[in-house]
Design an enzyme around this catalytic site. Structure first.
Site, mmCIF file in Angstrom:
data_model
loop_
_atom_site.group_PDB
_atom_site.id
_atom_site.type_symbol
_atom_site.label_atom_id
_atom_site.label_comp_id
_atom_site.label_asym_id
_atom_site.label_seq_id
_atom_site.Cartn_x
_atom_site.Cartn_y
_atom_site.Cartn_z
ATOM 1 N N HIS A 143 32.789 -6.148 -20.419
ATOM 2 C CA HIS A 143 33.242 -7.539 -20.203
ATOM 3 C C HIS A 143 33.809 -8.082 -21.777
ATOM 4 O O HIS A 143 32.921 -7.683 -22.832
ATOM 5 C CB HIS A 143 32.777 -8.620 -19.598
ATOM 6 C CG HIS A 143 31.319 -8.903 -20.138
ATOM 7 N ND1 HIS A 143 30.357 -8.643 -19.366
ATOM 8 C CD2 HIS A 143 31.164 -9.665 -21.127
ATOM 9 C CE1 HIS A 143 29.248 -9.463 -20.294
ATOM 10 N NE2 HIS A 143 29.798 -10.176 -21.272
HETATM 11 P P1 TYD Z 1 25.832 -9.534 -16.082
HETATM 12 O O1 TYD Z 1 26.795 -10.508 -16.808
HETATM 13 O O2 TYD Z 1 26.209 -8.619 -15.285
HETATM 14 O O3 TYD Z 1 24.943 -9.013 -17.296
HETATM 15 P P2 TYD Z 1 25.524 -7.815 -18.500
HETATM 16 O O4 TYD Z 1 26.336 -8.805 -19.462
HETATM 17 O O5 TYD Z 1 24.451 -7.142 -18.955
HETATM 18 O O6 TYD Z 1 26.508 -6.727 -17.779
HETATM 19 O O7 TYD Z 1 24.544 -10.327 -15.634
HETATM 20 C C1 TYD Z 1 23.747 -9.968 -14.873
HETATM 21 C C2 TYD Z 1 23.306 -11.017 -13.761
HETATM 22 O O8 TYD Z 1 22.821 -12.273 -14.488
HETATM 23 C C3 TYD Z 1 24.633 -11.801 -13.044
HETATM 24 O O9 TYD Z 1 24.297 -12.170 -11.721
HETATM 25 C C4 TYD Z 1 24.825 -12.954 -13.846
HETATM 26 C C5 TYD Z 1 23.323 -13.513 -14.367
HETATM 27 N N1 TYD Z 1 23.390 -14.159 -15.586
HETATM 28 C C6 TYD Z 1 22.985 -15.378 -15.695
HETATM 29 O O10 TYD Z 1 22.484 -16.070 -14.574
HETATM 30 N N2 TYD Z 1 22.800 -16.039 -16.780
HETATM 31 C C7 TYD Z 1 23.298 -15.507 -18.059
HETATM 32 O O11 TYD Z 1 23.239 -16.083 -19.191
HETATM 33 C C8 TYD Z 1 23.641 -14.040 -18.165
HETATM 34 C C9 TYD Z 1 24.108 -13.314 -19.144
HETATM 35 C C10 TYD Z 1 23.693 -13.491 -16.775
#
Ligand code: TYD
Length: 135
Positions: free
Chosen positions: A49
């Protein structure tokens, strides 16, 4: 592509190492959120992303991983292998984190609290976004 890899200054002595990071000093923004990833399987690719506004500093404080950065024109891979290395990731940058070692802990300092509306999760949408000036 211009990316900034910081080398933080360890305060080492016979007891070991200590690194202190201060907002607006070692970290070039106000730190509104900190999160970390661990137990990440070696075959996993995280991220996939970009963010419209968010700035981040990534530090692999234990183990190692790789970060693929893509600004829509150029791609670059940066390895994070030392706890004193920090990678600045600006907004409007597609990122993928991969090749995690079994013991990797990836710590992230973020300039904003979590905001799903700041994410661009579709790569073609990201390309359109940066082509239009990221506005
Ligand atoms: P995700 O965006 O998929 O992580 P990555 O960037 O590593 O692919 O996030 C995983 C899960 O964690 C998703 O359900 C959202 C949650 N999350 C939060 O609640 N707070 C945060 O600061 C982050 C980064 C993720």
């Amino acid at each position: 592509m211009h990316t900034i890899k910081y080398t933080f200054q360890p305060h080492g002595d016979e007891r070991g190492q200590l690194i202190a990071l201060e907002e607006f000093n070692d970290i070039p923004f106000q730190i509104k959120r900190v999160y970390y990833m661990y137990d990440t399987r070696a075959d996993v690719v995280r991220g996939n992303h970009a963010h419209k506004n968010l700035q981040q500093i990534l530090v692999c404080i234990h183990g190692s991983c790789k970060i693929r950065l893509d600004n829509g024109k150029e791609k670059k891979v940066v390895a994070l292998e030392r706890p004193y290395e920090g990678l600045y990731v600006a907004n409007n940058m597609w990122r993928e984190m991969y090749d995690f070692s079994e013991d990797a802990v990836l710590l992230v300092f973020a300039s904003e609290v979590y905001d799903e509306s700041d994410y661009i999760r579709d790569y073609n949408e990201f390309l359109d976004f940066v082509a239009s000036g990221g506005l």
